[in-house]
Design a protein around this motif. Structure first.
Motif, PDB file in Angstrom:
ATOM      1  N   ILE A  17      52.051  43.962  32.273  1.00 38.27           N
ATOM      2  CA  ILE A  17      50.994  43.250  33.000  1.00 38.27           C
ATOM      3  C   ILE A  17      51.342  41.774  33.139  1.00 38.27           C
ATOM      4  O   ILE A  17      51.209  41.184  34.225  1.00 38.27           O
ATOM      5  CB  ILE A  17      49.650  43.429  32.272  1.00 38.27           C
ATOM      6  N   LEU A  18      51.788  41.160  32.054  1.00 42.17           N
ATOM      7  CA  LEU A  18      52.117  39.733  32.100  1.00 42.17           C
ATOM      8  C   LEU A  18      53.309  39.468  33.017  1.00 42.17           C
ATOM      9  O   LEU A  18      53.336  38.446  33.721  1.00 42.17           O
ATOM     10  CB  LEU A  18      52.417  39.228  30.684  1.00 42.17           C
ATOM     11  N   ALA A  19      54.262  40.380  33.046  1.00 40.02           N
ATOM     12  CA  ALA A  19      55.408  40.221  33.940  1.00 40.02           C
ATOM     13  C   ALA A  19      54.962  40.269  35.405  1.00 40.02           C
ATOM     14  O   ALA A  19      55.436  39.489  36.239  1.00 40.02           O
ATOM     15  CB  ALA A  19      56.448  41.297  33.664  1.00 40.02           C
ATOM     16  N   ALA A  20      54.042  41.177  35.708  1.00 42.39           N
ATOM     17  CA  ALA A  20      53.524  41.267  37.074  1.00 42.39           C
ATOM     18  C   ALA A  20      52.764  39.999  37.441  1.00 42.39           C
ATOM     19  O   ALA A  20      52.900  39.474  38.565  1.00 42.39           O
ATOM     20  CB  ALA A  20      52.610  42.489  37.197  1.00 42.39           C
ATOM     21  N   ALA A  21      51.961  39.487  36.508  1.00 38.45           N
ATOM     22  CA  ALA A  21      51.212  38.258  36.766  1.00 38.45           C
ATOM     23  C   ALA A  21      52.154  37.079  36.979  1.00 38.45           C
ATOM     24  O   ALA A  21      51.924  36.229  37.854  1.00 38.45           O
ATOM     25  CB  ALA A  21      50.255  37.975  35.613  1.00 38.45           C
ATOM     26  N   ARG A  22      53.227  37.012  36.207  1.00 33.10           N
ATOM     27  CA  ARG A  22      54.208  35.944  36.369  1.00 33.10           C
ATOM     28  C   ARG A  22      54.832  35.990  37.765  1.00 33.10           C
ATOM     29  O   ARG A  22      55.013  34.952  38.414  1.00 33.10           O
ATOM     30  CB  ARG A  22      55.319  36.081  35.323  1.00 33.10           C
ATOM     31  N   THR A  23      55.162  37.188  38.209  1.00 38.96           N
ATOM     32  CA  THR A  23      55.771  37.333  39.534  1.00 38.96           C
ATOM     33  C   THR A  23      54.822  36.862  40.626  1.00 38.96           C
ATOM     34  O   THR A  23      55.217  36.151  41.555  1.00 38.96           O
ATOM     35  CB  THR A  23      56.166  38.798  39.772  1.00 38.96           C
ATOM     36  N   LEU A  24      53.557  37.241  40.509  1.00 39.50           N
ATOM     37  CA  LEU A  24      52.569  36.815  41.504  1.00 39.50           C
ATOM     38  C   LEU A  24      52.380  35.302  41.486  1.00 39.50           C
ATOM     39  O   LEU A  24      52.242  34.667  42.540  1.00 39.50           O
ATOM     40  CB  LEU A  24      51.238  37.518  41.249  1.00 39.50           C
ATOM     41  N   LEU A  25      52.351  34.729  40.300  1.00 39.61           N
ATOM     42  CA  LEU A  25      52.223  33.276  40.200  1.00 39.61           C
ATOM     43  C   LEU A  25      53.389  32.585  40.896  1.00 39.61           C
ATOM     44  O   LEU A  25      53.203  31.598  41.616  1.00 39.61           O
ATOM     45  CB  LEU A  25      52.164  32.849  38.736  1.00 39.61           C
ATOM     46  N   ALA A  26      54.576  33.091  40.668  1.00 36.98           N
ATOM     47  CA  ALA A  26      55.768  32.488  41.262  1.00 36.98           C
ATOM     48  C   ALA A  26      55.750  32.595  42.779  1.00 36.98           C
ATOM     49  O   ALA A  26      56.170  31.672  43.482  1.00 36.98           O
ATOM     50  CB  ALA A  26      57.025  33.150  40.692  1.00 36.98           C
ATOM     51  N   GLU A  27      55.250  33.710  43.279  1.00 42.21           N
ATOM     52  CA  GLU A  27      55.302  33.960  44.725  1.00 42.21           C
ATOM     53  C   GLU A  27      54.138  33.325  45.476  1.00 42.21           C
ATOM     54  O   GLU A  27      54.325  32.790  46.583  1.00 42.21           O
ATOM     55  CB  GLU A  27      55.308  35.463  44.987  1.00 42.21           C
ATOM     56  N   GLN A  28      52.920  33.362  44.873  1.00 40.94           N
ATOM     57  CA  GLN A  28      51.730  33.011  45.642  1.00 40.94           C
ATOM     58  C   GLN A  28      50.811  32.006  44.960  1.00 40.94           C
ATOM     59  O   GLN A  28      49.838  31.565  45.567  1.00 40.94           O
ATOM     60  CB  GLN A  28      50.936  34.283  45.961  1.00 40.94           C
ATOM     61  N   GLY A  29      51.055  31.686  43.709  1.00 36.49           N
ATOM     62  CA  GLY A  29      50.207  30.729  43.019  1.00 36.49           C
ATOM     63  C   GLY A  29      48.998  31.375  42.371  1.00 36.49           C
ATOM     64  O   GLY A  29      48.756  32.580  42.513  1.00 36.49           O
ATOM     65  N   VAL A  30      48.218  30.544  41.679  1.00 35.85           N
ATOM     66  CA  VAL A  30      47.082  31.030  40.910  1.00 35.85           C
ATOM     67  C   VAL A  30      46.020  31.666  41.796  1.00 35.85           C
ATOM     68  O   VAL A  30      45.388  32.656  41.420  1.00 35.85           O
ATOM     69  CB  VAL A  30      46.473  29.882  40.080  1.00 35.85           C
ATOM     70  N   ALA A  31      45.813  31.119  42.980  1.00 35.99           N
ATOM     71  CA  ALA A  31      44.727  31.592  43.839  1.00 35.99           C
ATOM     72  C   ALA A  31      44.866  33.054  44.216  1.00 35.99           C
ATOM     73  O   ALA A  31      43.864  33.733  44.480  1.00 35.99           O
ATOM     74  CB  ALA A  31      44.652  30.728  45.106  1.00 35.99           C
ATOM     75  N   ALA A  32      46.084  33.565  44.245  1.00 40.02           N
ATOM     76  CA  ALA A  32      46.304  34.951  44.663  1.00 40.02           C
ATOM     77  C   ALA A  32      46.153  35.945  43.513  1.00 40.02           C
ATOM     78  O   ALA A  32      46.245  37.151  43.727  1.00 40.02           O
ATOM     79  CB  ALA A  32      47.695  35.096  45.274  1.00 40.02           C
ATOM     80  N   LEU A  33      45.884  35.425  42.323  1.00 41.58           N
ATOM     81  CA  LEU A  33      45.863  36.292  41.152  1.00 41.58           C
ATOM     82  C   LEU A  33      44.486  36.930  40.982  1.00 41.58           C
ATOM     83  O   LEU A  33      43.463  36.256  40.992  1.00 41.58           O
ATOM     84  CB  LEU A  33      46.196  35.463  39.901  1.00 41.58           C
ATOM     85  N   SER A  34      44.466  38.232  40.830  1.00 39.91           N
ATOM     86  CA  SER A  34      43.248  38.967  40.506  1.00 39.91           C
ATOM     87  C   SER A  34      43.654  40.174  39.676  1.00 39.91           C
ATOM     88  O   SER A  34      44.836  40.545  39.621  1.00 39.91           O
ATOM     89  CB  SER A  34      42.503  39.419  41.763  1.00 39.91           C
ATOM     90  N   ILE A  35      42.673  40.802  39.044  1.00 40.89           N
ATOM     91  CA  ILE A  35      42.972  42.002  38.262  1.00 40.89           C
ATOM     92  C   ILE A  35      43.600  43.071  39.154  1.00 40.89           C
ATOM     93  O   ILE A  35      44.538  43.773  38.750  1.00 40.89           O
ATOM     94  CB  ILE A  35      41.689  42.551  37.600  1.00 40.89           C
ATOM     95  N   TYR A  36      43.122  43.150  40.383  1.00 39.57           N
ATOM     96  CA  TYR A  36      43.606  44.197  41.282  1.00 39.57           C
ATOM     97  C   TYR A  36      45.008  43.910  41.806  1.00 39.57           C
ATOM     98  O   TYR A  36      45.838  44.826  41.925  1.00 39.57           O
ATOM     99  CB  TYR A  36      42.617  44.384  42.436  1.00 39.57           C
ATOM    100  N   THR A  37      45.305  42.638  42.130  1.00 42.76           N
ATOM    101  CA  THR A  37      46.657  42.332  42.605  1.00 42.76           C
ATOM    102  C   THR A  37      47.678  42.492  41.476  1.00 42.76           C
ATOM    103  O   THR A  37      48.796  42.949  41.710  1.00 42.76           O
ATOM    104  CB  THR A  37      46.730  40.907  43.166  1.00 42.76           C
ATOM    105  N   VAL A  38      47.268  42.150  40.265  1.00 43.24           N
ATOM    106  CA  VAL A  38      48.168  42.328  39.122  1.00 43.24           C
ATOM    107  C   VAL A  38      48.406  43.815  38.862  1.00 43.24           C
ATOM    108  O   VAL A  38      49.535  44.244  38.625  1.00 43.24           O
ATOM    109  CB  VAL A  38      47.600  41.643  37.860  1.00 43.24           C
ATOM    110  N   ALA A  39      47.332  44.607  38.939  1.00 48.20           N
ATOM    111  CA  ALA A  39      47.469  46.047  38.727  1.00 48.20           C
ATOM    112  C   ALA A  39      48.380  46.665  39.784  1.00 48.20           C
ATOM    113  O   ALA A  39      49.233  47.512  39.473  1.00 48.20           O
ATOM    114  CB  ALA A  39      46.096  46.711  38.760  1.00 48.20           C
ATOM    115  N   GLU A  40      48.213  46.236  41.029  1.00 45.36           N
ATOM    116  CA  GLU A  40      49.051  46.769  42.100  1.00 45.36           C
ATOM    117  C   GLU A  40      50.511  46.408  41.881  1.00 45.36           C
ATOM    118  O   GLU A  40      51.405  47.251  42.039  1.00 45.36           O
ATOM    119  CB  GLU A  40      48.574  46.215  43.452  1.00 45.36           C
ATOM    120  N   ARG A  41      50.768  45.140  41.500  1.00 41.86           N
ATOM    121  CA  ARG A  41      52.146  44.717  41.275  1.00 41.86           C
ATOM    122  C   ARG A  41      52.765  45.430  40.055  1.00 41.86           C
ATOM    123  O   ARG A  41      53.944  45.775  40.055  1.00 41.86           O
ATOM    124  CB  ARG A  41      52.204  43.209  41.095  1.00 41.86           C
ATOM    125  N   ALA A  42      51.945  45.662  39.032  1.00 44.37           N
ATOM    126  CA  ALA A  42      52.428  46.342  37.825  1.00 44.37           C
ATOM    127  C   ALA A  42      52.495  47.855  38.000  1.00 44.37           C
ATOM    128  O   ALA A  42      53.023  48.553  37.128  1.00 44.37           O
ATOM    129  CB  ALA A  42      51.530  45.996  36.636  1.00 44.37           C
TER     130      ALA A  42
END
Length: 207
Positions: A17-42
């Protein structure tokens, strides 16, 4: 009584989960982070993310803890005492290690330096800064005989915070910490410490 460590399977899921969140942060920033986007990426169910992290702030706090763990680990790396002619040599070594972490970790830049306005993350960052500043002071005290420092001011913590403000300006203006701003951040860090540390400190004998 210490908290029990997660089982191996749970720890693996947390890291996923944390790895997926890190990837999203790197690509899109904090604003794009949600439980659902993290779940989808993971590639796991949102309920699995909720099980470990009931909210986005909880997820970001865990990532912030990871970043600070990397900072603390870098301070434990060996230092050649023969290279230290003054405390400024030590401060430069420390700041260069911190800058390498920022350069290689987009999540660190987003969480610590970017303007995200999330009070929970800022509060977690400041709490970890207390531990980090204590480690800074202990490291300086290991190699040099420090003078008496104020009890009501966290000198090393403020020095770190001021340096980070310079790095944050670079992130805001350039999207990265440029070499010029890296040098200015070091100047600010040393200039503030220089208000309390004399130019020359007696080195300790390191066995």
């Amino acid at each position: 009584m210490s908290a029990r460590k997660p089982r191996a399977s749970s720890q693996a899921r947390i890291e996923q989960i944390l790895a997926a969140a890190r990837t999203l942060l790197a690509e899109q920033g904090v604003a794009a982070l949600s439980i659902y986007t993290v779940a989808e990426r993971a590639e796991i169910a949102p309920s699995s993310v909720y099980h470990f992290f009931p909210s986005v702030p909880a997820l970001l706090q865990a990532l912030t803890a990871d970043v600070h763990r990397a900072f603390r680990d870098c301070l434990q790396e060996p230092i050649d005492a023969d290279q230290l002619q003054s405390w400024r040599d030590l401060s430069r070594i420390i700041e260069q290690r911190m800058l390498r972490i920022y350069a290689g970790d987009a999540a660190a830049r987003q969480l610590i330096l970017a303007q995200h306005g999330l009070s929970e993350v800022t509060q977690a960052d400041r709490q970890h800064d207390i531990e980090l500043s204590q480690q800074h002071r202990a490291l300086f005290d290991r190699y040099f005989e420090l003078p008496a420092l104020p009890d009501d001011i966290d000198v090393f913590g403020l020095a770190m915070e001021l340096g980070d403000r310079v790095y944050a300006r670079s992130i805001h203006q350039h999207g990265e910490i440029t070499p010029r701003y890296a040098e200015e951040g070091l100047r600010v860090f040393e200039a503030y410490l220089g208000l309390y540390l004399p130019p020359f400190l007696r080195k300790r004998a390191i066995s």
